[in-house]
Design an enzyme around this catalytic site. Structure first.
Site, PDB file in Angstrom:
ATOM      1  N   GLU A   1       0.882  -1.166   0.000  1.00  0.00           N
ATOM      2  CA  GLU A   1       0.000   0.000   0.000  1.00  0.00           C
ATOM      3  C   GLU A   1       0.918   1.213   0.000  1.00  0.00           C
ATOM      4  O   GLU A   1       1.574   1.509   0.999  1.00  0.00           O
ATOM      5  CB  GLU A   1      -0.896   0.026   1.236  1.00  0.00           C
TER       6      GLU A   1
ATOM      7  N   CYS B   1      -2.665   8.463   3.542  1.00  0.00           N
ATOM      8  CA  CYS B   1      -2.341   8.019   2.183  1.00  0.00           C
ATOM      9  C   CYS B   1      -3.440   8.366   1.187  1.00  0.00           C
ATOM     10  O   CYS B   1      -3.210   8.353  -0.020  1.00  0.00           O
ATOM     11  CB  CYS B   1      -2.071   6.518   2.169  1.00  0.00           C
TER      12      CYS B   1
END
Length: 391
Positions: A237, A271
């Site tokens: 990720e 993020c």
């Protein structure tokens, strides 16, 4: 440890600064440690053991596979331990810049992963597949993939830890966790609760080190290449350059509220935070004015203070990067509507929530994720099949 972070609590024992290997809390060789900063004051919060290569080998060599029912009956203990440890968890989570409310939300979010995956092992069904051969049946069953090495980020040190560890244990995979050097205490506290709940010592290992990984594409590329040499499975990720697109027919007041969540959550340090705000020329001025007014209402301060709605950044490097992007934008013709500098009345790693308009694609912010409380508005003129077209 600064009193603003850890006052008298019911579970002082949850503050663990040692590594966990095979159920043993151990110091690093030579008692080597690294400092962990408290960002609202810019001072050292505490020190944490800096474990080494051999400690990782010891953890891997001692792993154990357990029945799929490992989490069932144990997740309740972890969840029930949350109220007594809630304030502690929230305060340790604030060392990455969260406000108390944001930290509390993450603790509950982290606990939800344990509850969910504790019920999943009983549903790990196989499949029956029609065969091309007469009088035969093809059956598939699911087996553990083996040891899971987990590297967690500093911006969600509790939630991402449980999000990775819980499914691994549910699938009978032991885990070796490398928590972030900026926020190592959340994973260590979670490990302590897991041991109390009855998770076998050889199933979960947490090894803090001073080495830190940034979830960028470049770092992910490097780690994937290293894993490919021995055919290890990897799942990444990583970072991005997410756009937030405002079309001319949008409800601007509603869009502004959405932009506040997408850009200023956790001081812009997630993020999924929007890095570029692409705004249609017809609503550019209205959007900039309403967003500026909303941003100016944010209260910058320590996360522990109830009135605070925007906390500090995680460290000094983060402040410097945000300021570098802002200054680059200004030098190339952008206009600051709000913020644009570090506050002088606060210690620690703060940066004023910032709104910049008239951004262009030659600016650093157009290509590099800021990871901070700075929103840059890019003008676009028309819709395209892909979403929006620039100047």
């Amino acid at each position: 440890m600064p009193s603003i972070v850890i006052p008298k609590l019911q579970r002082q024992d949850l503050l663990v600064s040692l590594g966990l290997v095979a159920g043993e809390w151990r110091e690093a060789p030579g008692k080597k440690v690294f400092p962990v900063d408290e960002p609202s004051s810019g001072t050292v919060l505490s020190h944490c053991a800096d474990l080494g290569r051999q400690d990782f080998f010891d953890a891997i060599d001692s792993v154990l596979l357990e029945p799929a029912s490992l989490l069932r009956g144990r997740q309740r203990h972890v969840r029930e331990s949350c109220p007594s440890g809630m304030t502690w968890f929230c305060r340790t989570l604030m060392i990455n810049g969260k406000t108390f409310l944001e930290a509390k939300g993450e603790v509950n979010y982290a606990a939800s992963f344990i509850a969910w995956f504790a019920e999943e092992p009983v549903r790990s069904y196989g499949d029956t597949i029609p065969s091309s051969y007469a009088n035969t049946t093809v059956l598939t069953c699911k087996e553990p993939v083996g040891i899971c090495g987990i590297i967690t980020p500093w911006n969600f040190p509790a939630a991402i830890t449980t999000r990775k560890v819980a499914p691994a244990l549910a699938a009978r995979c032991s885990v070796v966790v490398k928590p972030p050097s900026e926020t190592p205490f959340s994973a260590l506290a979670f490990a302590k609760l897991a041991l109390e709940a009855g998770v076998p010592p050889n199933c979960m290992h947490v090894l803090p080190t001073k080495d830190s990984f940034t979830g960028s594409t470049n770092v992910g590329n490097m780690l994937t290449k290293a894993a490919a040499e021995t055919m290890k499975r990897v799942s990444m990720e990583l970072g991005g350059n997410a756009p937030f697109i405002v079309f001319e027919d949008a409800d601007i007041s509603q869009v502004v509220e959405a932009a506040m969540v997408c850009k200023f959550r956790c001081s812009g340090q997630t993020c999924v935070c929007a890095n570029r705000l692409l705004v249609h020329e017809r609503v550019r001025d209205e959007f900039a004015q309403k967003l500026t007014k909303r941003v100016q209402q944010l209260k910058l301060g320590r996360g522990i203070d109830k009135e605070t709605t925007q906390g500090p950044l995680v460290n000094e490097s983060a402040v410097k990067k945000v300021d570098s992007h802002v200054q680059d934008a200004l030098e190339k013709g952008a206009t600051v509507y709000a913020g644009g500098k570090a506050p002088t009345h606060l210690q620690g790693y703060f940066y004023e929530p910032t709104v910049i308009s008239n951004a262009t694609t030659d600016m650093d912010v157009a290509h590099d994720k800021t990871f901070g409380p700075s929103s840059c508005n890019f003008l676009f003129l028309r819709r395209t099949r892909g979403g929006a077209a620039g100047e």
